[in-house]
Enzyme design. Structure first.
Site, PDB file in Angstrom:
ATOM      1  N   ARG A  61       0.864  -1.177   0.000  1.00  0.00           N
ATOM      2  CA  ARG A  61       0.000   0.000   0.000  1.00  0.00           C
ATOM      3  C   ARG A  61       0.902   1.229   0.000  1.00  0.00           C
ATOM      4  O   ARG A  61       2.011   1.205   0.547  1.00  0.00           O
ATOM      5  CB  ARG A  61      -0.885   0.001   1.241  1.00  0.00           C
ATOM      6  CG  ARG A  61      -1.942  -1.076   1.216  1.00  0.00           C
ATOM      7  CD  ARG A  61      -2.727  -1.135   2.531  1.00  0.00           C
ATOM      8  NE  ARG A  61      -3.643  -2.253   2.496  1.00  0.00           N
ATOM      9  CZ  ARG A  61      -3.323  -3.480   2.890  1.00  0.00           C
ATOM     10  NH1 ARG A  61      -2.135  -3.739   3.363  1.00  0.00           N
ATOM     11  NH2 ARG A  61      -4.215  -4.447   2.807  1.00  0.00           N
ATOM     12  N   LYS A 118      -2.063  -0.510   7.841  1.00  0.00           N
ATOM     13  CA  LYS A 118      -3.512  -0.766   7.808  1.00  0.00           C
ATOM     14  C   LYS A 118      -3.903  -1.990   8.632  1.00  0.00           C
ATOM     15  O   LYS A 118      -4.896  -1.964   9.362  1.00  0.00           O
ATOM     16  CB  LYS A 118      -3.984  -0.944   6.363  1.00  0.00           C
ATOM     17  CG  LYS A 118      -5.478  -1.191   6.243  1.00  0.00           C
ATOM     18  CD  LYS A 118      -5.934  -1.285   4.813  1.00  0.00           C
ATOM     19  CE  LYS A 118      -7.429  -1.568   4.740  1.00  0.00           C
ATOM     20  NZ  LYS A 118      -7.896  -1.684   3.369  1.00  0.00           N
ATOM     21  N   HIS A 152      -2.708   3.273  -5.815  1.00  0.00           N
ATOM     22  CA  HIS A 152      -2.994   1.841  -5.664  1.00  0.00           C
ATOM     23  C   HIS A 152      -2.735   1.064  -6.951  1.00  0.00           C
ATOM     24  O   HIS A 152      -2.749  -0.167  -6.938  1.00  0.00           O
ATOM     25  CB  HIS A 152      -4.450   1.640  -5.221  1.00  0.00           C
ATOM     26  CG  HIS A 152      -4.593   1.295  -3.788  1.00  0.00           C
ATOM     27  ND1 HIS A 152      -4.134   2.107  -2.768  1.00  0.00           N
ATOM     28  CD2 HIS A 152      -5.119   0.217  -3.179  1.00  0.00           C
ATOM     29  CE1 HIS A 152      -4.406   1.543  -1.615  1.00  0.00           C
ATOM     30  NE2 HIS A 152      -4.998   0.397  -1.831  1.00  0.00           N
ATOM     31  N   ARG A 183       0.141  -1.660  -6.750  1.00  0.00           N
ATOM     32  CA  ARG A 183      -0.226  -2.877  -6.023  1.00  0.00           C
ATOM     33  C   ARG A 183      -1.186  -3.733  -6.855  1.00  0.00           C
ATOM     34  O   ARG A 183      -1.027  -4.950  -6.967  1.00  0.00           O
ATOM     35  CB  ARG A 183      -0.852  -2.454  -4.693  1.00  0.00           C
ATOM     36  CG  ARG A 183      -1.200  -3.543  -3.738  1.00  0.00           C
ATOM     37  CD  ARG A 183      -1.568  -2.898  -2.387  1.00  0.00           C
ATOM     38  NE  ARG A 183      -2.391  -3.743  -1.568  1.00  0.00           N
ATOM     39  CZ  ARG A 183      -1.933  -4.672  -0.757  1.00  0.00           C
ATOM     40  NH1 ARG A 183      -0.649  -4.898  -0.678  1.00  0.00           N
ATOM     41  NH2 ARG A 183      -2.761  -5.388  -0.017  1.00  0.00           N
ATOM     42  N   HIS A 199      -4.538 -10.381   1.500  1.00  0.00           N
ATOM     43  CA  HIS A 199      -6.003 -10.282   1.533  1.00  0.00           C
ATOM     44  C   HIS A 199      -6.564 -11.540   2.176  1.00  0.00           C
ATOM     45  O   HIS A 199      -5.904 -12.576   2.191  1.00  0.00           O
ATOM     46  CB  HIS A 199      -6.578 -10.182   0.114  1.00  0.00           C
ATOM     47  CG  HIS A 199      -6.447  -8.833  -0.513  1.00  0.00           C
ATOM     48  ND1 HIS A 199      -6.747  -8.600  -1.833  1.00  0.00           N
ATOM     49  CD2 HIS A 199      -6.054  -7.633  -0.027  1.00  0.00           C
ATOM     50  CE1 HIS A 199      -6.540  -7.329  -2.125  1.00  0.00           C
ATOM     51  NE2 HIS A 199      -6.118  -6.722  -1.044  1.00  0.00           N
ATOM     52  N   TYR A 207     -10.163  -6.506  -6.740  1.00  0.00           N
ATOM     53  CA  TYR A 207      -9.063  -5.569  -6.534  1.00  0.00           C
ATOM     54  C   TYR A 207      -8.112  -5.533  -7.729  1.00  0.00           C
ATOM     55  O   TYR A 207      -7.683  -4.475  -8.157  1.00  0.00           O
ATOM     56  CB  TYR A 207      -8.308  -5.976  -5.260  1.00  0.00           C
ATOM     57  CG  TYR A 207      -7.238  -5.008  -4.834  1.00  0.00           C
ATOM     58  CD1 TYR A 207      -7.556  -3.871  -4.100  1.00  0.00           C
ATOM     59  CD2 TYR A 207      -5.902  -5.218  -5.155  1.00  0.00           C
ATOM     60  CE1 TYR A 207      -6.587  -2.976  -3.705  1.00  0.00           C
ATOM     61  CE2 TYR A 207      -4.929  -4.335  -4.761  1.00  0.00           C
ATOM     62  CZ  TYR A 207      -5.267  -3.213  -4.034  1.00  0.00           C
ATOM     63  OH  TYR A 207      -4.303  -2.333  -3.653  1.00  0.00           O
TER      64      TYR A 207
END
Length: 186
Positions: A41, A64, A134, A137, A160, A169
Site C-alpha cells: 500500500r 492498515k 494503488h 499494487r 487479503h 481488486y
C-alpha cells in the site's frame, strides 16, 4: 476518490515509468518501479526506512492491518534501492522529501501520498488510464494472477483474506473468467 486500475500492458508499465521520470522526477519513477515490485500500500511504501532493509529482504509492519510483511527483494528493486542509497547516504527514508526548501531544516519525512497521487494522476491522464497510488499494487497482483492463475498466491502476496476481494481488486472480471473457460479446452 475514483477507482484506479491495474495496468495490464507491460509496455504501458514501462511507459508510465519513463513519463514519471521526464515529467516529474526520477524519484517518482523510482516509487512506481519499487511499488510495482513490492505490491505494498502507498502508505507502507512511502514509510520504508533504509533500516527496514536487511540485505535482500524488507521487513515492515503494515500500517492498515498491523501484519508483518517480510518481502524478498528482487534484483530490480535492489538495484533501485542501492542507487538511491548511494545518491542520498544521509537519508533515513527510501523516498525522503528533500527537494523543497522547508525540508532542509526539518525532521526527515517521506514524500506525501498526495504528491505521489498527483504525479500518477497526471501521467494517467496522458496515457488515458485511471492511474493512482494503488495502481502499483493492483498491477503486481494482476500480473501474478495472469502468470499463475493462482488466486490463493495473489491473496497471500497482497495479504487479503477473501478471493472475491482480491479478484475485484486486481480487476479480474466475470468476463475474464468466462473467457478462460472458453479458451482452455482439454
Amino acid at each position: 476518490m475514483a477507482e484506479v486500475l491495474a495496468v495490464k500492458n507491460v509496455d504501458t508499465i514501462k511507459l508510465i515509468s519513463h513519463l514519471l521520470e521526464i515529467r516529474h522526477s526520477k524519484q517518482m519513477s523510482d516509487i512506481w518501479n519499487i511499488g510495482i515490485n513490492l505490491a505494498l500500500r502507498i502508505s507502507d511504501l512511502l514509510s520504508i526506512k533504509f533500516n527496514d532493509i536487511s540485505e535482500d529482504r524488507l521487513i515492515i509492519q503494515e500500517s492498515k492491518t498491523g501484519k508483518i510483511a517480510s518481502i524478498q527483494l528482487n534484483p530490480k528493486a535492489l538495484e533501485i534501492i542501492h542507487r538511491i542509497r548511494q545518491e542520498h547516504p544521509s537519508h533515513i527514508y527510501l523516498f525522503q522529501s528533500y527537494r523543497n526548501k522547508q525540508a532542509i531544516n526539518r525532521i526527515p519525512r517521506p514524500l506525501t501520498r498526495r504528491a505521489v497521487g498527483k504525479a500518477f494522476a497526471s501521467i494517467g491522464e496522458e496515457v488515458k488510464l485511471d492511474l493512482g497510488t494503488h495502481s502499483m499494487r493492483k498491477t503486481r497482483g494482476y500480473h501474478l494472477y495472469q502468470s499463475t492463475k493462482d488466486i490463493a498466491r495473489v491473496m497471500q502476496m497482497l495479504r487479503h483474506s477473501s478471493e472475491r476481494v482480491t479478484l475485484r481488486y486486481i480487476g479480474v472480471t466475470q468476463d475474464d473468467i468466462d473467457k478462460d473457460f472458453k479458451e482452455l479446452v482439454l
